[in-house]
Write a protein that holds these residues in place. Structure first.
Motif, PDB file in Angstrom:
ATOM      1  N   GLY A 307     -49.741  58.112 -30.171  1.00 21.15           N
ATOM      2  CA  GLY A 307     -49.944  57.235 -31.321  1.00 21.15           C
ATOM      3  C   GLY A 307     -49.269  55.896 -31.139  1.00 21.15           C
ATOM      4  O   GLY A 307     -48.320  55.741 -30.363  1.00 21.15           O
ATOM      5  N   GLY A 308     -49.774  54.910 -31.827  1.00 19.52           N
ATOM      6  CA  GLY A 308     -49.211  53.577 -31.720  1.00 19.52           C
ATOM      7  C   GLY A 308     -49.832  52.798 -30.575  1.00 19.52           C
ATOM      8  O   GLY A 308     -50.691  53.282 -29.846  1.00 19.52           O
ATOM      9  N   THR A 309     -49.396  51.561 -30.397  1.00 19.90           N
ATOM     10  CA  THR A 309     -49.892  50.702 -29.326  1.00 19.90           C
ATOM     11  C   THR A 309     -48.725  50.084 -28.566  1.00 19.90           C
ATOM     12  O   THR A 309     -47.591  50.059 -29.052  1.00 19.90           O
ATOM     13  CB  THR A 309     -50.773  49.575 -29.889  1.00 19.90           C
ATOM     14  N   MET A 310     -49.048  49.587 -27.395  1.00 19.42           N
ATOM     15  CA  MET A 310     -48.043  48.948 -26.561  1.00 19.42           C
ATOM     16  C   MET A 310     -48.754  47.943 -25.664  1.00 19.42           C
ATOM     17  O   MET A 310     -49.887  48.172 -25.232  1.00 19.42           O
ATOM     18  CB  MET A 310     -47.328  50.001 -25.704  1.00 19.42           C
ATOM     19  N   THR A 311     -48.113  46.820 -25.399  1.00 19.81           N
ATOM     20  CA  THR A 311     -48.711  45.848 -24.487  1.00 19.81           C
ATOM     21  C   THR A 311     -48.481  46.303 -23.049  1.00 19.81           C
ATOM     22  O   THR A 311     -47.594  47.118 -22.765  1.00 19.81           O
ATOM     23  CB  THR A 311     -48.113  44.452 -24.673  1.00 19.81           C
ATOM     24  N   VAL A 312     -49.282  45.753 -22.161  1.00 17.27           N
ATOM     25  CA  VAL A 312     -49.140  46.090 -20.741  1.00 17.27           C
ATOM     26  C   VAL A 312     -47.762  45.682 -20.241  1.00 17.27           C
ATOM     27  O   VAL A 312     -47.106  46.422 -19.500  1.00 17.27           O
ATOM     28  CB  VAL A 312     -50.254  45.400 -19.915  1.00 17.27           C
ATOM     29  N   ALA A 313     -47.295  44.501 -20.648  1.00 14.55           N
ATOM     30  CA  ALA A 313     -45.971  44.032 -20.213  1.00 14.55           C
ATOM     31  C   ALA A 313     -44.879  44.964 -20.716  1.00 14.55           C
ATOM     32  O   ALA A 313     -43.927  45.294 -19.976  1.00 14.55           O
ATOM     33  CB  ALA A 313     -45.742  42.603 -20.697  1.00 14.55           C
ATOM     34  N   GLN A 314     -44.983  45.416 -21.969  1.00 16.11           N
ATOM     35  CA  GLN A 314     -43.988  46.353 -22.517  1.00 16.11           C
ATOM     36  C   GLN A 314     -44.002  47.671 -21.768  1.00 16.11           C
ATOM     37  O   GLN A 314     -42.954  48.270 -21.499  1.00 16.11           O
ATOM     38  CB  GLN A 314     -44.267  46.591 -24.007  1.00 16.11           C
ATOM     39  N   TYR A 315     -45.186  48.148 -21.410  1.00 15.64           N
ATOM     40  CA  TYR A 315     -45.298  49.432 -20.699  1.00 15.64           C
ATOM     41  C   TYR A 315     -44.566  49.365 -19.356  1.00 15.64           C
ATOM     42  O   TYR A 315     -43.804  50.277 -19.010  1.00 15.64           O
ATOM     43  CB  TYR A 315     -46.768  49.775 -20.480  1.00 15.64           C
ATOM     44  N   PHE A 316     -44.780  48.304 -18.612  1.00 19.01           N
ATOM     45  CA  PHE A 316     -44.124  48.211 -17.313  1.00 19.01           C
ATOM     46  C   PHE A 316     -42.618  48.005 -17.452  1.00 19.01           C
ATOM     47  O   PHE A 316     -41.848  48.467 -16.605  1.00 19.01           O
ATOM     48  CB  PHE A 316     -44.760  47.072 -16.485  1.00 19.01           C
ATOM     49  N   ARG A 317     -42.176  47.345 -18.541  1.00 12.51           N
ATOM     50  CA  ARG A 317     -40.738  47.140 -18.727  1.00 12.51           C
ATOM     51  C   ARG A 317     -40.067  48.380 -19.285  1.00 12.51           C
ATOM     52  O   ARG A 317     -39.043  48.845 -18.754  1.00 12.51           O
ATOM     53  CB  ARG A 317     -40.508  45.951 -19.671  1.00 12.51           C
ATOM     54  N   ASN A 318     -40.635  48.986 -20.316  1.00 13.40           N
ATOM     55  CA  ASN A 318     -39.960  50.074 -21.019  1.00 13.40           C
ATOM     56  C   ASN A 318     -40.199  51.442 -20.394  1.00 13.40           C
ATOM     57  O   ASN A 318     -39.286  52.271 -20.331  1.00 13.40           O
ATOM     58  CB  ASN A 318     -40.409  50.107 -22.482  1.00 13.40           C
ATOM     59  N   VAL A 319     -41.432  51.685 -19.936  1.00 14.11           N
ATOM     60  CA  VAL A 319     -41.764  53.017 -19.420  1.00 14.11           C
ATOM     61  C   VAL A 319     -41.506  53.122 -17.922  1.00 14.11           C
ATOM     62  O   VAL A 319     -40.917  54.101 -17.451  1.00 14.11           O
ATOM     63  CB  VAL A 319     -43.241  53.365 -19.736  1.00 14.11           C
TER      64      VAL A 319
END
Length: 905
Positions: A307-319
């Protein structure tokens, strides 16, 4: 007069079994005319295997078509790691479907077995699911007895499927080793030992072409140098910046104003390229770029499973704990919609760009690919060391060997050039061109001066130009009234020297190239009409540098709409030009207006000028859209002579299904040209009803591969016969295919025998050692060298009702290379074929430049459904030639030096 026969037919007869059938005309004799000349040719004799070869189909049961490189990796893994006990000795594979082995594989009672194959690296398996499994099925389809090849090259066996499959097997054998080591494209492979960065994210690699070909009594391997355009290896972001000639990565960010049209242009450039990305656990994965995102990584959002959304930049930084250096840059889309930032993609080396080379880089490609004859020969012989046939386990397993490491020495012949006749008033009525013209590149600028001015040659049939106009599209500051007056006077003076009656003109206007070209040309014509009470029969147009769009518009409205001959000149060329430049221009103007520059002397070309057998010569060609161009049609052309001297030609042009080689409308096109031939001979030459129709047709067809010969005979020859029948005529037809896209090259054995460019002299012909085992063919290098190594044309005689001797066909083909109206020397292929090629390339002039048909790059990025709709739009938008121009050689444009370098072949 009967066809010319070989005076020494018995000495030159060919021992071919009576039961042997051929696709084209069966060879019964060799040519004998001309002086003998020893030459080298880039052919290397090879042995034929002794034992049976086993042919297998390699199939992916899921009917999935995989890239050839991936298939080669799978076969390597299968033979070396997964099932070496079965594949010993290892077999050879063509990257698609064909697999050959020197022994029968133990695949079970049905000679069929399926294997599960995995790769050790670059797999696409998701984390935790193990490597990806590829299923491959082998199925025995044939056993090849190489004896068929021995019988075939000895003239005792017809070409059939067994022969073709055996030749395919030998080609796969010699290509297997290098295709596993180097980037390859079917018959060529490339190394980075010699490369050149040409900018725009591209570099050129030198490589080698190799192909097994049957010949008379021998089997040869043809080896030639080749060139490929490669994507530059390294970070994808750097390649993109190189493409735009920029250094600041931020320019690729939509938030910084990166235009959408530039993104689409970049997308067309890199779509299909392989990139390497790293997974979270450090694995390297090869992916294929599908397209580019319209927004940057920081602005692209996707839904999470939880659920929810995430930007591509956030995914590579956070995940993934990989913060981006450039989060605002666009991403590449790979696989099933996955988005990867540009900065995280690496371009592996050795990726061939299979799209058209950018026009601005063509010159660099030509310079890189061009080698002088002796340099090319040394490179070819050095290529044997790179190919290392003797060290290849595959070559040894199949019992092949190449005993000689030097190019084959053979006997060629040099034909005598025809004599050309000029017009009344010439100091010398006839001349043999090759006897008076130096054949080095620097002499080209002097050709027209020597022949037309210093030797005082008059055109055979000069025209009259009582009224003409000049339209200048260059700025007045760069091309003023004085420059225009000097140009006008120089052109008129040169015209007078060659016999053209050209009145002075006072119709001189400057126009804006951004305006309405049609209205501007009409206005110039009206000025002439108002002043001289007659329409101009010529408009001379002065173009600025880079005036290609103006040129296209001028040709459309002049040739297609208005029916007035136009002659375009570059301002930089005609500014203070010398006499030879204007003499050059007069060559074009004269034939465009219905004149004839020179004709072959009847005594030197008897096969063409037999008064009892009036002959029409035709040339046909099809030009296809460039690689990567979808939705573009193919264009067709038929050019035919209309006069008794085979010097005056008319043309038909058409549009048809994209990449279809057979000419759809040939029957109609041929009927039209035959009608015009009969009309010209009846009305202009005043021939009677019995002698006006042709008794013979000599038809030269360009651009047909050997695999299409039968199809061309079955369809185009039939269409030609139907056109004749519709006019109630029954001429004897000779059908000859002229091939340019081959890799046979000639090299002089002695520098004294070479022309000034180092090439064999014009007229060098070979029809023995490298000829077809059973069919009538020959190689003719009809032109003098300019740059690099000249390419002979390959002539295959498919049908010949006139029963010409080899000498007759070779001499008439060479003669037709001398009647190209725009040159005072012989060209590389017969004039009607050359003209057909030009007519095809000018096909876009048949479309209104202000219309809806789009020739831009953006129009090529469409799907198959759109392509069908676009083809219909091209058909509807195609405008036929103006009736006035149909009778003239409007297509006599500047001579095009066709540098046909083998890019990624």
């Amino acid at each position: 007069m009967p066809p010319l026969r070989n005076s020494s037919a018995n000495a030159n007869s060919v021992p071919t079994a009576n039961h042997v059938t051929t696709v084209g005309v069966k060879r019964t004799a060799f040519g004998n005319a001309g002086r003998h000349l020893p030459i080298f040719v880039n052919a290397f004799e090879t042995t034929i295997p002794q034992n049976i070869i086993f042919h297998y189909d390699m199939i992916h049961p899921a009917d999935k078509v995989l890239p050839a490189r991936l298939n080669m990796d799978l076969i390597r893994a299968l033979q070396a790691r997964i099932a070496p006990d079965i594949f010993t000795p290892p077999g050879v594979y063509d990257g698609r479907k064909n697999f050959f082995n020197a022994r029968r594989l133990p695949l079970g009672s049905e000679d069929c077995r399926e294997f599960d194959v995995t790769l050790e690296s670059a797999d696409e398996a998701p984390k935790g699911k193990g490597p990806k499994v590829y299923k491959i099925r082998f199925n025995l389809v044939a056993q090849i007895n190489p004896e068929v090849l021995r019988r075939y090259i000895d003239g005792k066996q017809s070409q059939d499927n067994a022969v073709l499959t055996a030749i395919t097997a030998l080609n796969v054998v010699i290509r297997m080793e290098p295709s596993q080591k180097y980037p390859f494209n079917v018959r060529s492979f490339f190394t980075d030992r010699e490369k050149m960065d040409i900018g725009l994210g591209l570099e050129l690699w030198r490589g080698y072409f190799q192909s097994v070909r049957p010949a008379l009594g021998k089997m040869h391997i043809i080896i030639d140098t080749s060139t490929a355009t490669m994507y530059k290896a390294g970070r994808l972001i750097n390649l993109c910046l190189d493409f735009f000639k920029q250094k600041d990565a931020k320019m690729l960010a939509p938030s910084n104003g990166f235009p959408d049209r530039e993104r689409l242009r970049l997308q067309r450039f890199i779509a299909g390229i392989r990139v390497i990305t790293s997974t979270q656990d450090g694995r390297k994965i090869a992916r294929v770029v599908k397209k580019l995102s319209s927004a940057g990584a920081s602005a692209l959002s996707f839904k999470l499973k939880e659920g929810g959304t995430m930007t591509v930049a956030q995914y590579f930084r956070n995940v993934l704990n990989r913060p981006l250096q450039y989060p605002d840059l666009i991403c590449v889309e790979i696989g099933a919609g996955a988005l990867i930032p540009l900065e995280l993609c690496e371009v592996p080396p050795g990726q061939i760009m299979r799209k058209q080379v950018p026009p601005e880089k063509t010159k660099l490609v030509v310079e890189f690919a061009t080698k002088k004859p002796q340099d090319r020969l040394r490179s070819i012989e050095a290529g044997l060391g790179v190919l290392a046939y003797g060290q290849s386990d595959y070559v040894r397993t199949f019992q092949m060997s190449i005993p000689r490491t030097k190019a084959m020495k053979i006997q060629a012949r040099v034909l005598n050039p025809p004599t050309l006749k000029y017009g009344p008033g010439s100091k010398q009525a006839t001349i043999v061109l090759e006897h008076v013209i130096p054949l080095n590149a620097s002499a080209i600028l002097q050709l027209h001066t020597n022949l037309l001015i210093r030797r005082d040659k008059k055109f055979s049939k000069p025209v009259e130009i009582p009224c003409w106009a000049i339209v200048v599209y260059e700025r007045r500051q760069r091309f003023n009234e004085q420059a225009a007056a000097e140009m006008s006077e120089g052109l008129a003076a040169s015209a007078q020297r060659v016999g053209i009656k050209m009145a002075p003109t006072s119709i001189l206007v400057w126009e804006n190239g951004q305006g309405d070209i049609a209205s501007q040309l009409k206005a110039a014509g009206k000025q002439a009409l108002d002043k001289y009470k007659q329409r101009p029969n010529l408009i001379v147009v002065v173009l600025p540098e880079g005036g290609n769009e103006i040129y296209t518009a001028v040709k459309h409205f002049g040739d297609i709409t208005m029916g007035v001959a136009t002659q375009c000149l570059k301002s930089s060329k005609c500014f203070r030009a010398k006499a030879q430049y204007f003499a050059n221009v007069c060559l074009k103007i004269n034939v465009k207006l219905g004149g004839i520059n020179a004709i072959p002397d009847p005594n030197s070309v008897k096969a063409l000028t037999d008064s009892q057998n009036p002959t029409i010569v035709m040339g046909a060609d099809v030009i296809h859209p460039a690689p990567g161009s979808h939705g573009r049609p193919s264009f067709t052309a038929l050019v035919a002579s209309v006069d008794s001297d085979n010097a005056k030609y008319i043309a038909e042009c058409g549009v048809q299904t994209s990449r279809q080689e057979i000419i759809e409308d040939l029957e109609t096109m041929a009927k039209n040209t035959l009608t015009m031939y009969i009309g010209y001979r009846s009305n202009i030459e005043k021939k009677g009803t019995q002698m006006a129709p042709p008794k013979r047709i000599i038809f030269y067809r360009d651009g047909v591969s050997e695999g299409q010969f039968k199809q061309v005979l079955d369809q185009e020859l039939v269409a030609l016969k139907k056109a004749c029948a519709s006019l109630n005529i029954n001429p004897k037809i000779t059908f000859i295919v002229v091939g340019k896209r081959h890799h046979i090259r000639f090299f002089p054995t002695n520098p004294k025998d070479a022309d000034d460019s180092g090439n064999c002299p014009a007229g060098t012909v070979v029809d023995r050692e490298i000829g077809h085992p059973t069919d009538l063919d020959f190689y003719l290098q009809s032109h003098g060298g300019l740059l690099g190594t000249s390419r002979p044309a390959h002539y295959s005689v498919l049908h010949d009702e006139s029963a010409f001797s080899p000498d007759a066909i070779q001499s008439l083909s060479f003669a037709l290379c001398h009647v190209y109206a725009r040159s005072t020397r012989s060209v590389s292929i017969p004039a009607p074929v050359y003209y057909a090629d030009i007519v095809c390339s000018r096909a876009k002039n048949h479309y209104d430049p202000n219309g809806t048909v789009d020739f831009s790059d953006s129009a090529t990025n469409i799907d198959s459904t759109q392509a069908e709709t676009t083809l219909e739009a091209f058909r509807r938008g195609f405008k036929p030639l103006n009736d006035t121009q149909k009778k003239l050689m409007y297509f006599s444009v500047r001579i095009i030096l066709l540098f046909l370098w083998p890019v990624a072949q």
